[in-house]
Design an enzyme around this catalytic site. Sequence first.
Site, PDB file in Angstrom:
ATOM      1  N   HIS A  34      51.809  37.062  61.450  1.00 42.13           N
ATOM      2  CA  HIS A  34      52.761  37.607  60.478  1.00 42.13           C
ATOM      3  C   HIS A  34      53.924  38.252  61.217  1.00 42.13           C
ATOM      4  CE1 HIS A  34      48.861  37.268  58.563  1.00 42.13           C
ATOM      5  NE2 HIS A  34      49.469  37.260  57.393  1.00 42.13           N
ATOM      6  N   PRO A 123      41.677  43.873  55.042  1.00 37.26           N
ATOM      7  CA  PRO A 123      41.469  43.902  53.601  1.00 37.26           C
ATOM      8  C   PRO A 123      42.357  45.010  53.015  1.00 37.26           C
ATOM      9  CG  PRO A 123      39.374  43.850  54.780  1.00 37.26           C
ATOM     10  CD  PRO A 123      40.438  44.178  55.784  1.00 37.26           C
ATOM     11  N   LEU A 124      43.364  44.608  52.284  1.00 39.22           N
ATOM     12  CA  LEU A 124      44.397  45.565  51.872  1.00 39.22           C
ATOM     13  C   LEU A 124      43.801  46.709  51.055  1.00 39.22           C
ATOM     14  CD1 LEU A 124      47.123  42.901  51.164  1.00 39.22           C
ATOM     15  CD2 LEU A 124      47.297  44.753  52.855  1.00 39.22           C
ATOM     16  N   ASP A 163      53.032  46.745  49.936  1.00 43.73           N
ATOM     17  CA  ASP A 163      52.890  46.441  48.504  1.00 43.73           C
ATOM     18  C   ASP A 163      51.440  46.101  48.177  1.00 43.73           C
ATOM     19  OD1 ASP A 163      55.710  46.578  47.832  1.00 43.73           O
ATOM     20  OD2 ASP A 163      55.947  44.693  48.927  1.00 43.73           O
ATOM     21  N   ILE A 195      58.457  41.933  48.824  1.00 44.60           N
ATOM     22  CA  ILE A 195      57.937  40.588  49.120  1.00 44.60           C
ATOM     23  C   ILE A 195      56.430  40.643  49.325  1.00 44.60           C
ATOM     24  CG2 ILE A 195      57.849  38.816  50.971  1.00 44.60           C
ATOM     25  CD1 ILE A 195      60.324  38.431  49.348  1.00 44.60           C
ATOM     26  N   HIS A 269      56.451  36.094  55.767  1.00 42.64           N
ATOM     27  CA  HIS A 269      55.273  36.979  55.722  1.00 42.64           C
ATOM     28  C   HIS A 269      54.176  36.487  56.663  1.00 42.64           C
ATOM     29  CE1 HIS A 269      51.704  38.997  54.126  1.00 42.64           C
ATOM     30  NE2 HIS A 269      51.166  37.796  54.191  1.00 42.64           N
ATOM     31  N   ARG A 364      14.135  59.447  44.705  1.00 43.51           N
ATOM     32  CA  ARG A 364      15.392  60.221  44.719  1.00 43.51           C
ATOM     33  C   ARG A 364      15.098  61.720  44.763  1.00 43.51           C
ATOM     34  NH1 ARG A 364      17.537  60.932  38.565  1.00 43.51           N
ATOM     35  NH2 ARG A 364      15.535  60.636  37.580  1.00 43.51           N
ATOM     36  N   SER A 391      22.007  63.000  39.051  1.00 38.96           N
ATOM     37  CA  SER A 391      21.087  61.856  38.995  1.00 38.96           C
ATOM     38  C   SER A 391      20.733  61.318  40.377  1.00 38.96           C
ATOM     39  CB  SER A 391      21.716  60.720  38.188  1.00 38.96           C
ATOM     40  OG  SER A 391      21.957  61.127  36.871  1.00 38.96           O
ATOM     41  N   GLU A 418      34.038  54.838  43.162  1.00 34.78           N
ATOM     42  CA  GLU A 418      33.076  54.374  44.166  1.00 34.78           C
ATOM     43  C   GLU A 418      33.764  53.689  45.343  1.00 34.78           C
ATOM     44  OE1 GLU A 418      32.884  53.633  40.947  1.00 34.78           O
ATOM     45  OE2 GLU A 418      31.093  54.670  40.230  1.00 34.78           O
ATOM     46  N   HIS A 468      18.390  54.739  41.362  1.00 39.84           N
ATOM     47  CA  HIS A 468      18.254  53.859  40.195  1.00 39.84           C
ATOM     48  C   HIS A 468      18.238  52.413  40.705  1.00 39.84           C
ATOM     49  CE1 HIS A 468      19.358  57.739  38.694  1.00 39.84           C
ATOM     50  NE2 HIS A 468      19.212  57.369  37.437  1.00 39.84           N
ATOM     51  N   ASP A 476      18.561  52.269  30.402  1.00 40.25           N
ATOM     52  CA  ASP A 476      19.995  51.974  30.519  1.00 40.25           C
ATOM     53  C   ASP A 476      20.274  50.472  30.480  1.00 40.25           C
ATOM     54  OD1 ASP A 476      21.172  54.407  30.368  1.00 40.25           O
ATOM     55  OD2 ASP A 476      21.372  54.714  32.541  1.00 40.25           O
ATOM     56  N   HIS A 480      22.958  48.348  34.162  1.00 40.90           N
ATOM     57  CA  HIS A 480      22.703  49.369  35.181  1.00 40.90           C
ATOM     58  C   HIS A 480      21.555  49.015  36.119  1.00 40.90           C
ATOM     59  CE1 HIS A 480      25.543  51.624  32.958  1.00 40.90           C
ATOM     60  NE2 HIS A 480      25.282  52.778  33.535  1.00 40.90           N
TER      61      HIS A 480
HETATM   62  C1  LIG Z   1      42.081  42.693  49.712  1.00 47.61           C
HETATM   63  C2  LIG Z   1      43.022  41.654  50.226  1.00 47.61           C
HETATM   64  N1  LIG Z   1      43.435  40.683  49.397  1.00 47.61           N
HETATM   65  C3  LIG Z   1      44.243  39.708  49.849  1.00 47.61           C
HETATM   66  C4  LIG Z   1      44.646  39.686  51.148  1.00 47.61           C
HETATM   67  C5  LIG Z   1      45.503  38.555  51.672  1.00 47.61           C
HETATM   68  N2  LIG Z   1      46.836  39.050  51.937  1.00 47.61           N
HETATM   69  C6  LIG Z   1      47.230  39.394  53.163  1.00 47.61           C
HETATM   70  S1  LIG Z   1      48.774  40.004  53.192  1.00 47.61           S
HETATM   71  C7  LIG Z   1      48.961  39.762  51.532  1.00 47.61           C
HETATM   72  C8  LIG Z   1      50.222  40.103  50.802  1.00 47.61           C
HETATM   73  C9  LIG Z   1      50.872  41.130  51.436  1.00 47.61           C
HETATM   74  O1  LIG Z   1      52.040  41.540  50.811  1.00 47.61           O
HETATM   75  P1  LIG Z   1      52.564  42.931  51.287  1.00 47.61           P
HETATM   76  O2  LIG Z   1      51.427  43.875  51.220  1.00 47.61           O
HETATM   77  O3  LIG Z   1      53.779  43.252  50.535  1.00 47.61           O
HETATM   78  O4  LIG Z   1      52.882  42.687  52.802  1.00 47.61           O
HETATM   79  P2  LIG Z   1      54.200  42.018  53.395  1.00 47.61           P
HETATM   80  O5  LIG Z   1      54.331  40.657  52.787  1.00 47.61           O
HETATM   81  O6  LIG Z   1      55.290  42.904  53.037  1.00 47.61           O
HETATM   82  O7  LIG Z   1      53.904  41.968  54.844  1.00 47.61           O
HETATM   83  C10 LIG Z   1      47.816  39.228  51.001  1.00 47.61           C
HETATM   84  C11 LIG Z   1      47.653  38.884  49.553  1.00 47.61           C
HETATM   85  C12 LIG Z   1      44.202  40.725  51.982  1.00 47.61           C
HETATM   86  N3  LIG Z   1      44.528  40.790  53.264  1.00 47.61           N
HETATM   87  N4  LIG Z   1      43.413  41.698  51.490  1.00 47.61           N
END
Ligand SMILES: Cc1ncc(C[n+]2csc(CCOP(=O)(O)OP(=O)(O)O)c2C)c(N)n1
Length: 678
Positions: A34, A123-124, A163, A195, A269, A364, A391, A418, A468, A476, A480
């Site tokens: 990237h 993982p974003l 983003d 973007i 990107h 528990r 709980s 969570e 649980h 429940d 659950h």
């Molecule tokens: C939880 C998660 N879902 C999807 C992705 C795949 N992914 C990587 S970057 C991205 C989009 C990123 O856009 P932005 O956060 O605006 O970053 P930029 O393009 O500005 O670098 C995605 C969907 C990921 N890394 N993590």
Amino acid sequence: MSAPLKPPPDLDRLCVDTIRTLAMDAVQAANAGHPGTPMALAPLAYVLFTRHLRHNPRQPGWPDRDRFVLSAGHASMLLYASLHLAGYDLSLEEIKNFRQWGSRTPGHPEHGLTPGVETTTGPLGQGFANGVGMAIAEAHLAAQFNRPGHVLVDHRIYAIVSDGDLMEGISHEAASLAGHLRLGKLIYLYDDNHITIEGATDLAFSEDVAQRFTGYGWHVQRVADANDLAALDAAIRAAQAETARPSLIIVRSHIAWGSPHKQDTAEAHGSPLGAEEVALTKAAYGWPTDAKFLVPDEVRAHFGGCVPRGEKLQAEWEARRVAYEKAFPDLAAAWRAALSAQLPAGWERSLPAFRPEDGSAATRSWSQKVINALAPVVATLTGGSADLAPSTNTLIKGGGDLEAGSLGARNMHFGIREHAMGGVLNGMALHGGVRPYGATFMVFSDYMRPSLRLAALMKLPVIVVFTHDSVGLGEDGPTHQPVEQLAALRAIPGMTVIRPADGPETAEAWRAALLNTAGPTLLVLSRQKVPIIDRSRFAPAAGALRGGYVLAEAAGGKPRLLLLATGSEVGLALAAREILEAEGTPTRVVSLPSLEVFARQDAAYRDTVLPPGVPARLAVEAATAFGWHRWVGTAGDVVSIEHFGASAPYERIFQEFGFTAENVAKRARAVLARAGGA
Ligand SMILES: Cc1ncc(C[n+]2csc(CCOP(=O)(O)OP(=O)(O)O)c2C)c(N)n1
């Protein structure tokens, strides 16, 4: 305090463009990665690393360093270029090997692999929550250890979030919690570049981020142009001055800044710019177009100033630490112990020894007793629940509520969040000085799973109490009642899942959890009461530490049948054994509180517990059978649940689903018949 590095204005630009071109070249060489976001955010990284971060590149583990989290992990080259230039142990060769086998510059930053990488991101949203956890840990330790005139813990948590980070639900949860706790040391820079991958953000994202964060109780500022170093600098300073609220600085940037054909495009990107466009962009920067991985001497020299600056900062802190040690020797010892993550000598003596006379209780409830027996001794144990503490039974009595104004207290209240709880626990563990635990119902482990996976990937010593734990929770109903979660959690590499059968095994489970510093431990506990296992008749619970052990030996010591069970079903297996033994079938009951721990034992031990010569094996667990066949073999069987649960008192559910001693005995007879052992 050491002054920030102050270069002449044109040197600034040269430094920023060096980060940009290193990112472009590395992505181009790897033909993957990237480039656009590092190019856009190079000024942010430059200003942070050279002027604001209180870090020492030669001592990346200095406990009072500021933390920097690149939550937008896909922009990893931004971090690698900055770490390299700032003097971390990350050579230019590593930058050239971006994304290659064995390099310290993997596609997304990996904690533990690259010095200066504070957390694994990709993982974003996760990095966002990790930073909140780090800020909680910082504030908690500061409240516990700082004394007037003696400040030992005083650092900030910076992050770059994108983003994608802000769209993910986990960041909403974590931002809400951070605002509530008034974490004034948190400073997040939001890359507002309009973007994402599919195109412009307005395809899917149109809320007013500033209003949202203001609503969460954050201090919000805007910087109109990411290239405006003075504005960035001023905003960061204002954020530092704001001590009662977390800060968000919304920075308008342009992806692939300066690229004649790729700037402001989604294409920039996640794909290399292409050799031609790299050359055109370098020309636009006034950079030699044929130079690759170029670090001009003056840039190297200027960035190199991070090292003496960091050493000076750390030396100043060392002086404060020495004074602190003198003034508060006991506190200083406690602080050192907390940081070292060493458990106090003799802590295991505090583990309660439960006896049959203690009566029957849910696991528990036994866990609650263990937590409160350990809490006074293991001072670092700090945690809480996602609004289910009555709980999950996870409150530390007398531990106080960790809240704004009392951040040194030990009972955390994650609210019904969570996923953020998972990310925050990881951040706390990454920060160090605390031993964090969380808690919720087992079925909601699904809501935390991405963070649990990262805890395992990072080998973080996080503990989560999941109560649980089966259809045994009763009324429940199926929403659950976990059915597939046990298998799903066991499937995570490096995860340790422990499902104890009674009080003594619950104490052993906590012992194992605290001793496990190489990864997360999940304690899986029942809502319903479990039968008391008469340890004077059967084996002691200490065997649980090996994951599985012979609980009840077959009459005559030569089993024809093995009954394998975990948690609340161990009592059932013992009852079925009585029936089978009465019929003349020598039956061994094996308690297997942790399949992972058992799998890690040597084959010789495993074979003594599950003798290879006994093919007649029946496992009993109120969950899907997925994963059990390794242990019962092709001749064996599993009394399991291959469908969702039902709403009713648990005794009726167990009866309807075949979790009775009679049915277990019946299924065992079928196994014996098939295995030829009857
Ligand atoms: C939880 C998660 N879902 C999807 C992705 C795949 N992914 C990587 S970057 C991205 C989009 C990123 O856009 P932005 O956060 O605006 O970053 P930029 O393009 O500005 O670098 C995605 C969907 C990921 N890394 N993590």
